[in-house]
Design a protein around this motif. Structure first.
Motif, PDB file in Angstrom:
ATOM      1  N   HIS A 116      -4.507   2.051   7.013  1.00 44.94           N
ATOM      2  CA  HIS A 116      -4.645   0.645   7.500  1.00 44.94           C
ATOM      3  C   HIS A 116      -6.157   0.369   8.181  1.00 44.94           C
ATOM      4  O   HIS A 116      -6.762  -0.388   8.073  1.00 44.94           O
ATOM      5  CB  HIS A 116      -3.477  -0.023   8.342  1.00 44.94           C
ATOM      6  CG  HIS A 116      -2.222  -0.293   7.907  1.00 44.94           C
ATOM      7  ND1 HIS A 116      -2.027  -1.252   6.915  1.00 44.94           N
ATOM      8  CD2 HIS A 116      -1.229   0.479   7.784  1.00 44.94           C
ATOM      9  CE1 HIS A 116      -1.000  -1.417   6.472  1.00 44.94           C
ATOM     10  NE2 HIS A 116      -0.261  -0.291   6.887  1.00 44.94           N
ATOM     11  N   LYS A 162       0.954  -1.046  -0.174  1.00 46.70           N
ATOM     12  CA  LYS A 162      -0.090   0.072   0.173  1.00 46.70           C
ATOM     13  C   LYS A 162       0.951   1.157  -0.011  1.00 46.70           C
ATOM     14  O   LYS A 162       2.204   1.204   0.300  1.00 46.70           O
ATOM     15  CB  LYS A 162      -1.000   0.132   1.209  1.00 46.70           C
ATOM     16  CG  LYS A 162      -0.469  -0.068   2.472  1.00 46.70           C
ATOM     17  CD  LYS A 162       0.186   1.199   3.130  1.00 46.70           C
ATOM     18  CE  LYS A 162       1.010   1.017   4.398  1.00 46.70           C
ATOM     19  NZ  LYS A 162       1.685   2.142   4.768  1.00 46.70           N
ATOM     20  N   ASP A 198      -0.290   6.762   4.835  1.00 50.83           N
ATOM     21  CA  ASP A 198       0.486   5.535   5.204  1.00 50.83           C
ATOM     22  C   ASP A 198       0.050   4.977   6.627  1.00 50.83           C
ATOM     23  O   ASP A 198       0.390   3.838   6.610  1.00 50.83           O
ATOM     24  CB  ASP A 198       1.956   6.096   5.498  1.00 50.83           C
ATOM     25  CG  ASP A 198       2.780   6.081   4.613  1.00 50.83           C
ATOM     26  OD1 ASP A 198       2.505   6.348   3.134  1.00 50.83           O
ATOM     27  OD2 ASP A 198       3.875   5.143   4.870  1.00 50.83           O
ATOM     28  N   SER A 199      -0.421   5.451   7.378  1.00 48.69           N
ATOM     29  CA  SER A 199      -0.623   5.091   8.601  1.00 48.69           C
ATOM     30  C   SER A 199      -2.256   4.591   8.834  1.00 48.69           C
ATOM     31  O   SER A 199      -2.680   3.458   8.784  1.00 48.69           O
ATOM     32  CB  SER A 199      -0.266   5.736   9.994  1.00 48.69           C
ATOM     33  OG  SER A 199       1.029   5.970   9.841  1.00 48.69           O
ATOM     34  N   TYR A 213       5.413  -0.204  19.483  1.00 48.12           N
ATOM     35  CA  TYR A 213       4.302  -0.270  18.206  1.00 48.12           C
ATOM     36  C   TYR A 213       2.848  -0.754  18.942  1.00 48.12           C
ATOM     37  O   TYR A 213       2.980  -1.883  19.374  1.00 48.12           O
ATOM     38  CB  TYR A 213       4.601  -1.287  17.120  1.00 48.12           C
ATOM     39  CG  TYR A 213       3.927  -1.133  16.004  1.00 48.12           C
ATOM     40  CD1 TYR A 213       3.735   0.053  15.137  1.00 48.12           C
ATOM     41  CD2 TYR A 213       3.128  -2.199  15.535  1.00 48.12           C
ATOM     42  CE1 TYR A 213       3.189   0.109  14.130  1.00 48.12           C
ATOM     43  CE2 TYR A 213       2.283  -2.376  14.291  1.00 48.12           C
ATOM     44  CZ  TYR A 213       2.260  -1.065  13.500  1.00 48.12           C
ATOM     45  OH  TYR A 213       1.480  -0.935  12.583  1.00 48.12           O
ATOM     46  N   ASN A 255       3.014   4.525  16.716  1.00 46.97           N
ATOM     47  CA  ASN A 255       4.315   4.024  16.196  1.00 46.97           C
ATOM     48  C   ASN A 255       5.345   4.588  17.250  1.00 46.97           C
ATOM     49  O   ASN A 255       5.208   6.002  17.409  1.00 46.97           O
ATOM     50  CB  ASN A 255       4.752   4.384  14.769  1.00 46.97           C
ATOM     51  CG  ASN A 255       3.903   3.896  13.675  1.00 46.97           C
ATOM     52  OD1 ASN A 255       4.324   3.900  12.382  1.00 46.97           O
ATOM     53  ND2 ASN A 255       2.684   3.277  14.152  1.00 46.97           N
ATOM     54  N   PHE A 309       6.157  -2.486  13.296  1.00 47.38           N
ATOM     55  CA  PHE A 309       5.171  -3.318  12.406  1.00 47.38           C
ATOM     56  C   PHE A 309       5.745  -4.499  11.928  1.00 47.38           C
ATOM     57  O   PHE A 309       4.884  -5.440  11.689  1.00 47.38           O
ATOM     58  CB  PHE A 309       4.369  -2.306  11.613  1.00 47.38           C
ATOM     59  CG  PHE A 309       5.325  -1.909  10.416  1.00 47.38           C
ATOM     60  CD1 PHE A 309       5.708  -0.402  10.742  1.00 47.38           C
ATOM     61  CD2 PHE A 309       5.486  -2.505   9.216  1.00 47.38           C
ATOM     62  CE1 PHE A 309       6.695   0.074   9.645  1.00 47.38           C
ATOM     63  CE2 PHE A 309       6.287  -1.932   8.265  1.00 47.38           C
ATOM     64  CZ  PHE A 309       6.940  -0.677   8.519  1.00 47.38           C
ATOM     65  N   HIS A 345      -3.509   3.507  16.853  1.00 44.18           N
ATOM     66  CA  HIS A 345      -2.397   3.186  15.968  1.00 44.18           C
ATOM     67  C   HIS A 345      -1.327   4.219  16.270  1.00 44.18           C
ATOM     68  O   HIS A 345      -0.972   5.219  16.251  1.00 44.18           O
ATOM     69  CB  HIS A 345      -2.789   3.521  14.510  1.00 44.18           C
ATOM     70  CG  HIS A 345      -1.962   3.116  13.360  1.00 44.18           C
ATOM     71  ND1 HIS A 345      -2.348   2.730  12.228  1.00 44.18           N
ATOM     72  CD2 HIS A 345      -0.478   2.871  13.439  1.00 44.18           C
ATOM     73  CE1 HIS A 345      -1.301   2.551  11.453  1.00 44.18           C
ATOM     74  NE2 HIS A 345      -0.201   2.676  12.018  1.00 44.18           N
TER      75      HIS A 345
END
Ligand code: ISE
Length: 326
Positions: free
Chosen positions: A163, A84, A159-160, A222, A144, A260, A142
């Protein structure tokens, strides 16, 4: 990610051999190829795709290069597992959907790996079983520990959050119709100008609510948690602490995965094995389609617009039925 996938294909996945690698850093590709029997580095990505020894392609290249590379895969009739995002904007994603549909056969699978994670699969089965009744709300976290210096505020969405957009469509089997992104005070530890954290609020076609806390510079670990609240109860996945033990000093706890790659290692392996099997059987795809990539791109484009205005934005998508074969 490409290096990771090469390692996966050469050591854990059966039924596929890595015969050609390409990277924009030529020496890196040569170094990887040198470690694999019968593998060559090819300097141009389009030559690598066209190479007669290549039966199927994995694209782990930066998003802006996907459009051209996907079109090359379609032109050569080669199945492709594309990380993706499908492409970085809605118009080119739609173009890819149309070009694939014109061929009359599915060649593109998009790398939304969470669908292959055993916890997400379990949650999906639970929802489909009807035991929880109708799902009403989805709460997501979510986080990181860090992101590369090139990461900007729109990438938090593209990008995040992408998902969770796919997870919403996967779990609820319906499209997202509107999105709002709120940017509270930024983490002082975030790079200058990065809107982090962000809160995303999504609404689905049937009116279900989804909220997502995105926080990509926590400095901790994460953390990806997903909780469904339904008519007859709730279910949560992603505590991801492994074994819980007590330590001296009266502390009890487990260990959160650092990134991840570790958290979703099993999901990536399953995704790749199923894709390789699908290519062998002539099915070419066993997972998210180009349409899924397009739908996610449409939601993220509306998300970036909302990030700039702070207001809810309706998602604009073409009617799937208007593209026969999509
Ligand atoms: C990264 O590109 C991923 O795809 C990870 O799954 C996600 O958690 C991370 O935020 C992205 O930067």
């Amino acid at each position: 990610m490409g290096t990771d996938h090469v390692a996966r294909l050469t050591s854990r996945i059966s039924g596929a051999r890595v015969v050609v690698v390409n990277d924009f850093i030529t020496e890196k590709a040569e170094q990887i190829a040198a470690g694999i029997d019968g593998c060559r580095a090819v300097a141009d990505p389009l030559d690598a795709i066209a190479d007669p020894q290549v039966d199927a392609v994995v694209l782990a290249t930066p998003g802006p290069t996907h459009e051209k590379q996907l079109l090359a895969c379609l032109e050569h009739g080669k199945p492709v597992l594309c990380e993706k995002p499908l492409t970085t904007d809605v118009a080119t994603s739609l173009e890819i959907v149309k070009r694939e549909a014109e061929l009359g056969k599915r060649l593109i699978q998009v790398g939304f790996m969470r669908r292959f994670d055993h916890e997400y699969a379990q949650l999906k089965s639970l929802l489909d079983s009807g035991d929880l009744g109708r799902a009403l709300v989805l709460h997501c976290v979510h986080r990181n520990p860090a992101v590369p210096p090139s990461f900007d505020s729109a990438m938090v969405v593209r990008d995040s959050l992408v998902h969770e957009v796919d997870v919403t469509r996967f779990l609820f089997d319906e499209e997202v119709t509107s999105i709002q992104i709120i940017a509270p005070s930024a983490n002082p530890a975030a790079p200058e100008g990065l809107a982090d954290p962000q809160i995303a609020i999504l609404r689905t076609a049937s009116g279900r609510h989804v909220d997502v806390e995105l926080f990509v510079t926590t400095g901790v670990a994460y953390e990806v948690r997903t909780e469904v609240v339904a008519e007859k109860g709730s279910a949560m996945i992603g505590l991801d602490v492994g074994l819980i033990r007590s330590h001296s000093g009266g502390i009890r706890g487990g260990r959160i995965t650092p990134g991840f790659r570790e958290r979703f290692g099993q999901a990536y392996d399953t995704e790749f094995q199923r894709w390789v099997d699908a290519v062998h059987s002539g099915g070419n795809v066993d997972g998210p389609s180009a349409w899924d990539g397009y739908a996610a791109a449409a939601v993220c484009a509306a998300g970036v617009e909302s990030l700039n205005s702070g207001l809810p934005v309706e998602v604009t998508m073409v009617d799937r039925a208007s593209i026969p074969g999509a």
